[in-house]
Motif scaffolding. Structure first.
Motif, PDB file in Angstrom:
ATOM      1  N   LEU A 105      54.423  58.705  82.404  1.00 58.14           N
ATOM      2  CA  LEU A 105      53.979  58.247  83.716  1.00 58.14           C
ATOM      3  C   LEU A 105      52.512  58.628  83.900  1.00 58.14           C
ATOM      4  CD1 LEU A 105      57.208  58.831  84.140  1.00 58.14           C
ATOM      5  CD2 LEU A 105      56.622  58.616  86.558  1.00 58.14           C
ATOM      6  N   THR A 106      51.756  57.702  84.439  1.00 55.94           N
ATOM      7  CA  THR A 106      50.366  57.986  84.793  1.00 55.94           C
ATOM      8  C   THR A 106      50.166  57.661  86.268  1.00 55.94           C
ATOM      9  OG1 THR A 106      49.727  55.763  84.027  1.00 55.94           O
ATOM     10  CG2 THR A 106      49.435  57.599  82.489  1.00 55.94           C
ATOM     11  N   VAL A 107      49.481  58.555  86.952  1.00 51.38           N
ATOM     12  CA  VAL A 107      49.193  58.377  88.373  1.00 51.38           C
ATOM     13  C   VAL A 107      47.684  58.405  88.524  1.00 51.38           C
ATOM     14  CG1 VAL A 107      49.586  59.217  90.712  1.00 51.38           C
ATOM     15  CG2 VAL A 107      51.332  59.573  88.947  1.00 51.38           C
ATOM     16  N   ARG A 108      47.117  57.332  89.060  1.00 49.85           N
ATOM     17  CA  ARG A 108      45.662  57.251  89.176  1.00 49.85           C
ATOM     18  C   ARG A 108      45.291  56.445  90.421  1.00 49.85           C
ATOM     19  NH1 ARG A 108      44.086  52.320  86.420  1.00 49.85           N
ATOM     20  NH2 ARG A 108      45.930  51.265  85.606  1.00 49.85           N
ATOM     21  N   TYR A 109      44.067  56.684  90.876  1.00 44.57           N
ATOM     22  CA  TYR A 109      43.576  56.016  92.071  1.00 44.57           C
ATOM     23  C   TYR A 109      42.228  55.349  91.805  1.00 44.57           C
ATOM     24  CZ  TYR A 109      47.343  58.442  94.408  1.00 44.57           C
ATOM     25  OH  TYR A 109      48.582  58.892  94.778  1.00 44.57           O
ATOM     26  N   ALA A 110      41.990  55.016  90.561  1.00 46.04           N
ATOM     27  CA  ALA A 110      40.800  54.274  90.154  1.00 46.04           C
ATOM     28  C   ALA A 110      41.156  53.542  88.859  1.00 46.04           C
ATOM     29  CB  ALA A 110      39.599  55.182  89.953  1.00 46.04           C
ATOM     30  N   GLU A 111      40.243  52.713  88.384  1.00 43.27           N
ATOM     31  CA  GLU A 111      40.494  51.896  87.200  1.00 43.27           C
ATOM     32  C   GLU A 111      39.495  52.252  86.104  1.00 43.27           C
ATOM     33  OE1 GLU A 111      42.441  49.531  84.751  1.00 43.27           O
ATOM     34  OE2 GLU A 111      43.076  49.687  86.845  1.00 43.27           O
ATOM     35  N   PRO A 112      39.772  53.325  85.339  1.00 47.13           N
ATOM     36  CA  PRO A 112      38.903  53.605  84.192  1.00 47.13           C
ATOM     37  C   PRO A 112      38.966  52.471  83.176  1.00 47.13           C
ATOM     38  CG  PRO A 112      40.306  55.494  84.722  1.00 47.13           C
ATOM     39  CD  PRO A 112      40.817  54.333  85.505  1.00 47.13           C
ATOM     40  N   ARG A 113      37.849  52.192  82.561  1.00 43.61           N
ATOM     41  CA  ARG A 113      37.781  51.097  81.590  1.00 43.61           C
ATOM     42  C   ARG A 113      38.727  51.333  80.418  1.00 43.61           C
ATOM     43  NH1 ARG A 113      33.522  47.832  79.638  1.00 43.61           N
ATOM     44  NH2 ARG A 113      34.473  46.184  78.396  1.00 43.61           N
ATOM     45  N   SER A 114      38.966  52.596  80.087  1.00 44.48           N
ATOM     46  CA  SER A 114      39.831  52.904  78.942  1.00 44.48           C
ATOM     47  C   SER A 114      41.255  52.410  79.168  1.00 44.48           C
ATOM     48  CB  SER A 114      39.835  54.412  78.687  1.00 44.48           C
ATOM     49  OG  SER A 114      40.150  55.127  79.866  1.00 44.48           O
ATOM     50  N   PHE A 115      41.732  52.432  80.396  1.00 42.27           N
ATOM     51  CA  PHE A 115      43.094  51.971  80.663  1.00 42.27           C
ATOM     52  C   PHE A 115      43.217  50.468  80.438  1.00 42.27           C
ATOM     53  CE2 PHE A 115      43.891  56.107  82.168  1.00 42.27           C
ATOM     54  CZ  PHE A 115      45.248  56.251  82.395  1.00 42.27           C
ATOM     55  N   SER A 116      42.255  49.712  80.937  1.00 44.33           N
ATOM     56  CA  SER A 116      42.309  48.263  80.735  1.00 44.33           C
ATOM     57  C   SER A 116      42.177  47.905  79.251  1.00 44.33           C
ATOM     58  CB  SER A 116      41.217  47.580  81.557  1.00 44.33           C
ATOM     59  OG  SER A 116      39.936  48.079  81.212  1.00 44.33           O
ATOM     60  N   LEU A 117      41.352  48.657  78.515  1.00 44.57           N
ATOM     61  CA  LEU A 117      41.222  48.417  77.079  1.00 44.57           C
ATOM     62  C   LEU A 117      42.526  48.720  76.354  1.00 44.57           C
ATOM     63  CD1 LEU A 117      37.682  49.969  76.422  1.00 44.57           C
ATOM     64  CD2 LEU A 117      38.282  47.543  76.449  1.00 44.57           C
ATOM     65  N   PHE A 118      43.174  49.798  76.745  1.00 49.26           N
ATOM     66  CA  PHE A 118      44.429  50.156  76.079  1.00 49.26           C
ATOM     67  C   PHE A 118      45.519  49.136  76.385  1.00 49.26           C
ATOM     68  CE2 PHE A 118      48.514  52.436  75.976  1.00 49.26           C
ATOM     69  CZ  PHE A 118      48.501  52.874  74.658  1.00 49.26           C
ATOM     70  N   LYS A 119      45.582  48.691  77.631  1.00 49.06           N
ATOM     71  CA  LYS A 119      46.591  47.691  77.984  1.00 49.06           C
ATOM     72  C   LYS A 119      46.384  46.404  77.201  1.00 49.06           C
ATOM     73  CE  LYS A 119      47.232  49.300  82.744  1.00 49.06           C
ATOM     74  NZ  LYS A 119      47.033  48.956  84.180  1.00 49.06           N
ATOM     75  N   ALA A 120      45.119  46.002  77.033  1.00 51.67           N
ATOM     76  CA  ALA A 120      44.828  44.763  76.315  1.00 51.67           C
ATOM     77  C   ALA A 120      45.180  44.856  74.843  1.00 51.67           C
ATOM     78  CB  ALA A 120      43.357  44.401  76.484  1.00 51.67           C
TER      79      ALA A 120
END
Length: 326
Positions: A105-120
Protein backbone atom coordinates in the motif's frame (compact mmCIF):
# COMPACT_ATOMS: atom_id res chain seq x y z
CA UNK A 1 -8.77 7.99 -5.14
CA UNK A 2 -7.81 4.34 -4.71
CA UNK A 3 -6.13 2.56 -7.62
CA UNK A 4 -5.57 -1.19 -7.46
CA UNK A 5 -2.90 -2.97 -9.50
CA UNK A 6 -2.61 -6.64 -10.32
CA UNK A 7 0.75 -8.41 -10.76
CA UNK A 8 0.64 -7.94 -14.56
CA UNK A 9 0.24 -4.15 -14.22
CA UNK A 10 -3.50 -4.07 -14.91
CA UNK A 11 -5.10 -1.23 -12.97
CA UNK A 12 -8.61 -0.47 -11.84
CA UNK A 13 -10.29 1.98 -9.49
CA UNK A 14 -11.61 0.54 -6.25
CA UNK A 15 -15.39 1.04 -5.82
CA UNK A 16 -16.39 2.69 -2.57
CA UNK A 17 -20.04 1.65 -2.59
CA UNK A 18 -19.69 -2.02 -1.62
CA UNK A 19 -17.24 -3.53 0.87
CA UNK A 20 -17.74 -6.99 -0.64
CA UNK A 21 -16.90 -5.80 -4.17
CA UNK A 22 -13.88 -3.92 -2.88
CA UNK A 23 -12.67 -6.96 -0.92
CA UNK A 24 -12.98 -9.15 -4.03
CA UNK A 25 -10.84 -6.76 -6.05
CA UNK A 26 -8.31 -6.40 -3.24
CA UNK A 27 -7.85 -10.16 -3.00
CA UNK A 28 -6.34 -10.17 -6.50
CA UNK A 29 -4.30 -6.99 -6.02
CA UNK A 30 -0.59 -6.75 -5.32
CA UNK A 31 -0.50 -2.94 -5.03
CA UNK A 32 -3.03 -0.51 -3.63
CA UNK A 33 -2.21 3.13 -4.38
CA UNK A 34 -4.05 5.75 -2.33
CA UNK A 35 -3.74 9.13 -4.03
CA UNK A 36 -5.15 11.95 -1.86
CA UNK A 37 -7.52 9.54 -0.11
CA UNK A 38 -10.58 10.84 1.67
CA UNK A 39 -11.54 9.69 5.14
CA UNK A 40 -14.05 7.28 3.56
CA UNK A 41 -11.27 5.81 1.39
CA UNK A 42 -9.06 5.31 4.42
CA UNK A 43 -11.91 3.69 6.37
CA UNK A 44 -12.66 1.33 3.46
CA UNK A 45 -9.06 0.11 3.28
CA UNK A 46 -8.86 -0.24 7.05
CA UNK A 47 -12.00 -2.40 7.11
CA UNK A 48 -10.97 -4.51 4.14
CA UNK A 49 -7.32 -5.11 5.04
CA UNK A 50 -7.46 -4.62 8.83
CA UNK A 51 -4.49 -2.25 8.92
CA UNK A 52 -4.09 1.33 10.04
CA UNK A 53 -3.79 3.85 7.18
CA UNK A 54 -1.88 7.03 8.14
CA UNK A 55 -3.74 10.25 7.49
CA UNK A 56 -2.33 13.36 5.84
CA UNK A 57 -1.75 15.05 9.18
CA UNK A 58 0.02 11.97 10.51
CA UNK A 59 2.36 11.96 7.52
CA UNK A 60 3.18 15.63 8.12
CA UNK A 61 3.63 15.31 11.88
CA UNK A 62 5.58 12.06 11.87
CA UNK A 63 9.05 12.44 13.35
CA UNK A 64 12.09 11.32 11.37
CA UNK A 65 12.93 8.80 14.08
CA UNK A 66 9.46 7.23 13.83
CA UNK A 67 9.17 6.89 10.06
CA UNK A 68 10.18 3.23 10.01
CA UNK A 69 8.40 0.71 12.21
CA UNK A 70 6.52 -2.60 12.22
CA UNK A 71 2.99 -3.06 13.53
CA UNK A 72 1.85 -6.67 13.50
CA UNK A 73 2.25 -8.11 10.00
CA UNK A 74 2.52 -4.67 8.40
CA UNK A 75 5.75 -2.73 7.92
CA UNK A 76 5.37 1.05 7.77
CA UNK A 77 7.98 3.14 5.94
CA UNK A 78 7.84 6.80 5.01
CA UNK A 79 10.13 8.44 2.45
CA UNK A 80 10.41 11.97 1.08
CA UNK A 81 10.25 12.12 -2.71
CA UNK A 82 10.87 14.93 -5.19
CA UNK A 83 7.89 16.67 -6.76
CA UNK A 84 7.91 19.22 -9.61
CA UNK A 85 11.66 18.97 -10.12
CA UNK A 86 11.44 20.77 -13.49
CA UNK A 87 9.57 23.73 -12.04
CA UNK A 88 10.92 26.81 -10.27
CA UNK A 89 9.76 25.53 -6.88
CA UNK A 90 10.70 21.87 -6.43
CA UNK A 91 9.71 20.40 -3.11
CA UNK A 92 9.44 17.13 -1.20
CA UNK A 93 6.35 15.12 -0.44
CA UNK A 94 6.05 12.38 2.15
CA UNK A 95 4.92 9.00 0.81
CA UNK A 96 3.97 6.12 3.09
CA UNK A 97 4.85 2.57 2.04
CA UNK A 98 2.94 -0.14 3.92
CA UNK A 99 4.27 -3.63 3.21
CA UNK A 100 2.07 -6.59 4.14
CA UNK A 101 2.52 -10.30 3.34
CA UNK A 102 0.00 -10.06 0.49
CA UNK A 103 0.27 -6.57 -0.97
CA UNK A 104 1.88 -3.15 -0.92
CA UNK A 105 0.00 0.00 0.00
CA UNK A 106 1.19 3.50 -0.80
CA UNK A 107 -0.36 6.64 0.65
CA UNK A 108 0.55 9.93 -1.00
CA UNK A 109 -0.81 13.42 -1.50
CA UNK A 110 1.20 14.45 -4.56
CA UNK A 111 2.19 12.93 -7.90
CA UNK A 112 5.93 12.21 -8.04
CA UNK A 113 7.09 11.55 -11.59
CA UNK A 114 8.58 8.23 -10.49
CA UNK A 115 5.14 6.80 -9.72
CA UNK A 116 3.74 7.61 -13.15
CA UNK A 117 6.87 6.16 -14.77
CA UNK A 118 6.58 2.96 -12.77
CA UNK A 119 2.89 2.57 -13.56
CA UNK A 120 3.58 3.01 -17.27
CA UNK A 121 6.33 0.37 -17.28
CA UNK A 122 4.94 -2.04 -14.71
CA UNK A 123 3.69 -4.46 -17.35
CA UNK A 124 7.19 -4.67 -18.88
CA UNK A 125 8.83 -6.03 -15.71
CA UNK A 126 10.12 -9.57 -16.41
CA UNK A 127 7.88 -12.01 -14.59
CA UNK A 128 5.63 -9.22 -13.39
CA UNK A 129 5.28 -8.17 -9.77
CA UNK A 130 3.98 -11.39 -8.28
CA UNK A 131 4.85 -10.42 -4.70
CA UNK A 132 4.80 -7.14 -2.75
CA UNK A 133 8.54 -7.47 -2.02
CA UNK A 134 9.34 -7.52 -5.74
CA UNK A 135 6.95 -4.61 -6.27
CA UNK A 136 8.45 -2.34 -3.61
CA UNK A 137 12.03 -2.99 -4.68
CA UNK A 138 11.14 -2.32 -8.33
CA UNK A 139 9.31 0.84 -7.31
CA UNK A 140 12.28 2.03 -5.26
CA UNK A 141 14.53 1.28 -8.23
CA UNK A 142 12.38 3.56 -10.39
CA UNK A 143 12.48 6.26 -7.70
CA UNK A 144 16.29 6.05 -7.61
CA UNK A 145 16.46 6.25 -11.42
CA UNK A 146 14.22 9.31 -11.37
CA UNK A 147 16.44 10.95 -8.75
CA UNK A 148 19.45 10.25 -10.95
CA UNK A 149 17.63 11.96 -13.81
CA UNK A 150 16.97 14.98 -11.60
CA UNK A 151 20.68 15.21 -10.77
CA UNK A 152 21.49 15.03 -14.49
CA UNK A 153 19.11 17.95 -15.04
CA UNK A 154 20.89 19.84 -12.27
CA UNK A 155 24.31 19.12 -13.81
CA UNK A 156 23.09 20.36 -17.21
CA UNK A 157 21.76 23.57 -15.69
CA UNK A 158 24.99 24.07 -13.75
CA UNK A 159 27.08 23.69 -16.92
CA UNK A 160 24.89 26.19 -18.73
CA UNK A 161 25.14 28.69 -15.89
CA UNK A 162 28.90 28.21 -15.75
CA UNK A 163 29.20 29.15 -19.41
CA UNK A 164 26.98 32.17 -18.89
CA UNK A 165 28.99 33.35 -15.89
CA UNK A 166 32.50 32.63 -17.19
CA UNK A 167 31.78 33.07 -20.89
CA UNK A 168 33.48 35.60 -23.16
CA UNK A 169 31.55 38.54 -21.76
CA UNK A 170 33.62 41.54 -20.81
CA UNK A 171 32.47 43.24 -17.65
CA UNK A 172 31.54 46.41 -19.48
CA UNK A 173 29.57 44.54 -22.16
CA UNK A 174 27.29 42.63 -19.83
CA UNK A 175 23.68 43.80 -19.59
CA UNK A 176 22.54 45.46 -16.40
CA UNK A 177 21.90 43.04 -13.53
CA UNK A 178 23.30 40.18 -15.63
CA UNK A 179 25.21 38.52 -12.81
CA UNK A 180 22.48 39.24 -10.27
CA UNK A 181 20.08 37.21 -12.43
CA UNK A 182 22.62 34.37 -12.56
CA UNK A 183 22.86 34.39 -8.77
CA UNK A 184 19.09 33.92 -8.54
CA UNK A 185 19.30 30.97 -10.95
CA UNK A 186 22.17 29.43 -8.99
CA UNK A 187 20.12 29.74 -5.79
CA UNK A 188 17.20 27.92 -7.42
CA UNK A 189 19.58 25.21 -8.65
CA UNK A 190 21.02 24.84 -5.17
CA UNK A 191 17.50 24.34 -3.81
CA UNK A 192 16.88 21.57 -6.35
CA UNK A 193 20.05 19.68 -5.42
CA UNK A 194 19.42 20.20 -1.70
CA UNK A 195 15.95 18.66 -2.04
CA UNK A 196 17.41 15.75 -4.02
CA UNK A 197 19.98 15.13 -1.28
CA UNK A 198 17.26 15.14 1.39
CA UNK A 199 15.24 12.67 -0.67
CA UNK A 200 18.26 10.39 -1.13
CA UNK A 201 18.97 10.46 2.59
CA UNK A 202 15.37 9.46 3.28
CA UNK A 203 15.56 6.64 0.71
CA UNK A 204 18.85 5.41 2.16
CA UNK A 205 17.33 5.08 5.64
CA UNK A 206 14.29 3.33 4.24
CA UNK A 207 16.35 0.84 2.22
CA UNK A 208 18.52 0.05 5.23
CA UNK A 209 15.40 -0.69 7.25
CA UNK A 210 13.89 -2.69 4.39
CA UNK A 211 16.91 -5.02 4.38
CA UNK A 212 15.91 -6.34 7.78
CA UNK A 213 12.27 -7.05 6.93
CA UNK A 214 11.69 -10.83 7.16
CA UNK A 215 9.56 -10.90 4.00
CA UNK A 216 12.45 -9.45 2.02
CA UNK A 217 15.04 -11.71 3.65
CA UNK A 218 13.14 -14.75 2.42
CA UNK A 219 13.02 -13.46 -1.19
CA UNK A 220 16.51 -13.79 -2.70
CA UNK A 221 15.69 -11.84 -5.88
CA UNK A 222 14.14 -8.92 -4.03
CA UNK A 223 16.96 -8.85 -1.47
CA UNK A 224 19.63 -8.67 -4.17
CA UNK A 225 17.74 -5.94 -6.02
CA UNK A 226 17.34 -4.02 -2.75
CA UNK A 227 21.10 -4.18 -2.21
CA UNK A 228 21.67 -2.91 -5.75
CA UNK A 229 19.27 0.00 -5.24
CA UNK A 230 20.98 0.79 -1.92
CA UNK A 231 24.36 1.02 -3.65
CA UNK A 232 22.82 3.21 -6.35
CA UNK A 233 21.35 5.55 -3.75
CA UNK A 234 24.70 5.80 -1.96
CA UNK A 235 26.45 6.62 -5.24
CA UNK A 236 23.81 9.21 -6.05
CA UNK A 237 24.25 10.78 -2.61
CA UNK A 238 27.99 11.16 -3.25
CA UNK A 239 27.30 12.58 -6.71
CA UNK A 240 24.75 15.00 -5.26
CA UNK A 241 27.38 16.21 -2.78
CA UNK A 242 29.81 16.77 -5.66
CA UNK A 243 27.20 18.69 -7.65
CA UNK A 244 26.34 20.76 -4.57
CA UNK A 245 30.03 21.65 -4.20
CA UNK A 246 30.18 22.81 -7.82
CA UNK A 247 27.08 24.92 -7.34
CA UNK A 248 28.56 26.49 -4.20
CA UNK A 249 31.70 27.35 -6.19
CA UNK A 250 29.54 28.83 -8.95
CA UNK A 251 27.67 30.94 -6.43
CA UNK A 252 30.89 32.19 -4.84
CA UNK A 253 32.37 32.95 -8.27
CA UNK A 254 29.27 34.91 -9.31
CA UNK A 255 29.41 36.98 -6.14
CA UNK A 256 33.12 37.52 -6.73
CA UNK A 257 32.50 38.79 -10.25
CA UNK A 258 29.84 41.14 -8.93
CA UNK A 259 32.44 42.50 -6.50
CA UNK A 260 34.89 42.92 -9.39
CA UNK A 261 32.32 44.91 -11.34
CA UNK A 262 31.68 47.12 -8.34
CA UNK A 263 35.41 47.58 -7.76
CA UNK A 264 35.88 48.51 -11.42
CA UNK A 265 33.25 51.23 -11.07
CA UNK A 266 34.81 52.53 -7.87
CA UNK A 267 38.24 52.49 -9.54
CA UNK A 268 36.98 54.72 -12.35
CA UNK A 269 35.69 57.28 -9.87
CA UNK A 270 38.92 57.09 -7.87
CA UNK A 271 41.11 57.67 -10.94
CA UNK A 272 38.84 60.48 -12.12
CA UNK A 273 39.15 62.21 -8.75
CA UNK A 274 42.95 61.86 -8.77
CA UNK A 275 43.20 63.13 -12.37
CA UNK A 276 41.05 66.18 -11.62
CA UNK A 277 42.71 66.97 -8.30
CA UNK A 278 45.75 68.94 -9.68
CA UNK A 279 43.64 71.12 -12.02
CA UNK A 280 41.29 71.79 -9.13
CA UNK A 281 44.22 72.78 -6.95
CA UNK A 282 45.51 75.23 -9.58
CA UNK A 283 42.07 76.69 -10.18
CA UNK A 284 41.41 77.11 -6.48
CA UNK A 285 44.83 78.73 -5.96
CA UNK A 286 44.23 81.40 -8.57
CA UNK A 287 40.64 81.80 -7.54
CA UNK A 288 41.62 83.33 -4.22
CA UNK A 289 40.90 87.04 -3.89
CA UNK A 290 44.15 88.35 -2.43
CA UNK A 291 45.25 91.87 -3.26
CA UNK A 292 48.85 90.99 -4.07
CA UNK A 293 49.00 88.17 -6.61
CA UNK A 294 51.83 88.90 -9.10
CA UNK A 295 50.55 86.35 -11.65
CA UNK A 296 47.37 88.34 -12.19
CA UNK A 297 49.35 91.10 -13.93
CA UNK A 298 51.02 88.82 -16.48
CA UNK A 299 49.53 89.26 -19.96
CA UNK A 300 49.37 85.57 -20.73
CA UNK A 301 48.49 84.38 -17.22
CA UNK A 302 45.04 83.06 -18.16
CA UNK A 303 46.09 80.76 -21.08
CA UNK A 304 49.19 79.67 -19.13
CA UNK A 305 47.01 78.68 -16.19
CA UNK A 306 44.66 76.75 -18.47
CA UNK A 307 47.64 74.98 -20.02
CA UNK A 308 49.02 74.09 -16.58
CA UNK A 309 45.63 72.72 -15.53
CA UNK A 310 45.39 70.62 -18.70
CA UNK A 311 48.93 69.34 -18.33
CA UNK A 312 48.41 68.47 -14.67
CA UNK A 313 45.39 66.35 -15.70
CA UNK A 314 47.08 64.65 -18.67
CA UNK A 315 50.22 63.57 -16.81
CA UNK A 316 48.40 61.49 -14.09
CA UNK A 317 46.12 60.01 -16.75
CA UNK A 318 49.02 58.67 -18.82
CA UNK A 319 50.80 57.55 -15.65
CA UNK A 320 47.80 55.39 -14.73
CA UNK A 321 47.69 54.01 -18.28
CA UNK A 322 51.39 53.15 -18.06
CA UNK A 323 50.86 51.34 -14.75
CA UNK A 324 47.89 49.41 -16.20
CA UNK A 325 45.43 50.78 -13.69
CA UNK A 326 43.13 52.18 -16.37
Amino acid sequence: MITVFRPNGEACTLPAESDSAAAEILDRAVWVDLMEPTRDDEALIERALRIDVPTRDELKDIEPSSRLYTDGNATYMTASLMVKAESDLPHLTDVAFILTPDRLLTVRYAEPRSFSLFKAGMHRIPGGCASPTVLITRLLETIADRTAEILEIAVGRADKLSLEVFGNHHLSRRPAHYLEDRVVQVSALHRLVAKARDSLMSLSRMLTFLHGVPALQSDRESLELCRTVTRDVQSLSEHASFVAGNITFLLDASLGLINLEQNAIIKIFSIASVVLLPPTLIASTYGMNFEFMPELHIAYAYPLTLAAMLLSAILPFFFFRWKGWL
